[in-house]
Design a protein around this motif. Structure first.
Motif, PDB file in Angstrom:
ATOM      1  N   HIS A 112       0.803  -1.287   0.119  1.00 10.94           N
ATOM      2  CA  HIS A 112       0.112   0.003   0.015  1.00 10.94           C
ATOM      3  C   HIS A 112       0.776   1.222  -0.092  1.00 10.94           C
ATOM      4  CE1 HIS A 112       0.664   0.223   4.434  1.00 10.94           C
ATOM      5  NE2 HIS A 112       0.389  -1.073   4.147  1.00 10.94           N
ATOM      6  N   GLU A 113       2.135   0.933   0.267  1.00  9.15           N
ATOM      7  CA  GLU A 113       3.095   2.210  -0.013  1.00  9.15           C
ATOM      8  C   GLU A 113       4.276   1.953  -0.642  1.00  9.15           C
ATOM      9  OE1 GLU A 113       3.317   5.013   3.567  1.00  9.15           O
ATOM     10  OE2 GLU A 113       2.662   3.073   4.670  1.00  9.15           O
ATOM     11  N   PHE A 114       4.864   2.986  -1.518  1.00  9.46           N
ATOM     12  CA  PHE A 114       5.919   2.495  -2.210  1.00  9.46           C
ATOM     13  C   PHE A 114       6.989   3.616  -2.088  1.00  9.46           C
ATOM     14  CE2 PHE A 114       2.026   1.034  -4.160  1.00  9.46           C
ATOM     15  CZ  PHE A 114       2.439  -0.472  -4.429  1.00  9.46           C
ATOM     16  N   GLU A 115       8.102   3.232  -2.306  1.00 14.14           N
ATOM     17  CA  GLU A 115       9.234   4.305  -2.011  1.00 14.14           C
ATOM     18  C   GLU A 115       9.315   4.999  -0.632  1.00 14.14           C
ATOM     19  OE1 GLU A 115      11.948   4.646  -3.984  1.00 14.14           O
ATOM     20  OE2 GLU A 115      11.606   2.933  -4.865  1.00 14.14           O
ATOM     21  N   LEU A 116       8.809   4.283   0.425  1.00  7.97           N
ATOM     22  CA  LEU A 116       8.517   4.987   1.607  1.00  7.97           C
ATOM     23  C   LEU A 116       9.856   5.137   2.286  1.00  7.97           C
ATOM     24  CD1 LEU A 116       6.599   5.699   3.896  1.00  7.97           C
ATOM     25  CD2 LEU A 116       6.765   3.359   4.716  1.00  7.97           C
ATOM     26  N   GLU A 117      10.133   6.530   2.408  1.00  9.08           N
ATOM     27  CA  GLU A 117      11.353   6.814   2.996  1.00  9.08           C
ATOM     28  C   GLU A 117      11.235   6.587   4.406  1.00  9.08           C
ATOM     29  OE1 GLU A 117      14.351  10.705   3.497  1.00  9.08           O
ATOM     30  OE2 GLU A 117      12.435  10.956   2.766  1.00  9.08           O
ATOM     31  N   TRP A 118      12.359   6.235   5.122  1.00  8.60           N
ATOM     32  CA  TRP A 118      12.626   5.844   6.705  1.00  8.60           C
ATOM     33  C   TRP A 118      13.927   6.505   7.234  1.00  8.60           C
ATOM     34  CZ3 TRP A 118      16.943   3.347   8.055  1.00  8.60           C
ATOM     35  CH2 TRP A 118      17.692   2.722   7.303  1.00  8.60           C
ATOM     36  N   SER A 119      13.859   6.789   8.488  1.00  6.93           N
ATOM     37  CA  SER A 119      15.301   7.171   8.989  1.00  6.93           C
ATOM     38  C   SER A 119      15.302   6.451  10.317  1.00  6.93           C
ATOM     39  CB  SER A 119      15.230   8.854   9.120  1.00  6.93           C
ATOM     40  OG  SER A 119      14.091   9.326   9.725  1.00  6.93           O
ATOM     41  N   ALA A 120      16.493   6.387  11.093  1.00  5.72           N
ATOM     42  CA  ALA A 120      16.605   5.926  12.290  1.00  5.72           C
ATOM     43  C   ALA A 120      17.982   6.131  12.698  1.00  5.72           C
ATOM     44  CB  ALA A 120      16.028   4.596  12.298  1.00  5.72           C
TER      45      ALA A 120
END
Length: 191
Positions: free
Chosen positions: A80-88
């Motif tokens: 349901h989501e594409f090219e979802l950016e993440w940071s951690a």
């Protein structure tokens, strides 16, 4: 790189393909007129990745083959989501990246590879340090399952879904920890 990007887009977000890619007409670039025509086409589509028709057809064959695999189709349809950016912050270092796709309780990574033989895939994945990427994704997503959609780029265009094993993630986390400690030691000792 273009092939992987095309496969990724065609498989996960086909509706965006024409926004991101321009398929060039056949142009003889060995002539002055052809060189001018090519330059004009590229300038007209400067906001897109320009590809040749044969490269487009190659990517199309790969994606068609992939979508004939019921597991691939189910995994993709569940996203349901594409090219979802993440940071951690991981190991006291800031990281950011992009998941190719996200389903309700899983992450999908598409990997194109020359030889889809599973024993060769594993060796190639370790060489490319994908196990460390999987460990980062696992940590950043708080333990979501990770699936690779593996697409072979040469005939017979094998394609399959591989669930990432916890031992693979642990090996990635161990290796990542080793390299991040080395990096931090270098940063603080100026070496």
């Amino acid at each position: 790189m273009k092939l992987g990007s095309m496969v990724h887009c065609m498989l996960l977000q086909p509706e965006l393909f024409n926004d991101q890619f321009a398929v060039a007409p056949e142009i003889n670039k060995r002539t002055n007129a052809g060189k001018e025509e090519w330059a004009a086409f590229c300038a007209q589509h400067s906001d897109k990745i320009v590809i040749q028709e044969d490269d487009y057809q190659h990517a199309r064959r790969l994606v068609d083959s992939a979508m004939c695999n019921r597991n691939v189709e189910d995994i993709v349809k569940g996203c349901h989501e594409f090219e979802l950016e993440w940071s951690a912050d991981i190991e006291d270092l800031p990281f950011r990246g992009f998941y190719d796709a996200v389903g309700e309780d899983y992450i999908v990574e598409i990997k194109t590879i020359n030889d889809g033989n599973p024993s060769n895939v594993m060796s190639d994945f370790y060489k490319r340090k994908y196990h460390m990427q999987a460990a980062l994704y696992n940590t950043a997503s708080m333990g979501k399952d990770i699936y690779y959609i593996i697409v072979e780029t040469s005939a017979p265009y094998m394609c399959y879904v591989a669930a990432v094993d916890p031992a693979y993630i642990k090996k990635g986390a161990d290796d990542f920890g080793y390299y991040s400690r080395k990096f931090m030691n270098c940063m603080f000792s100026n070496s």
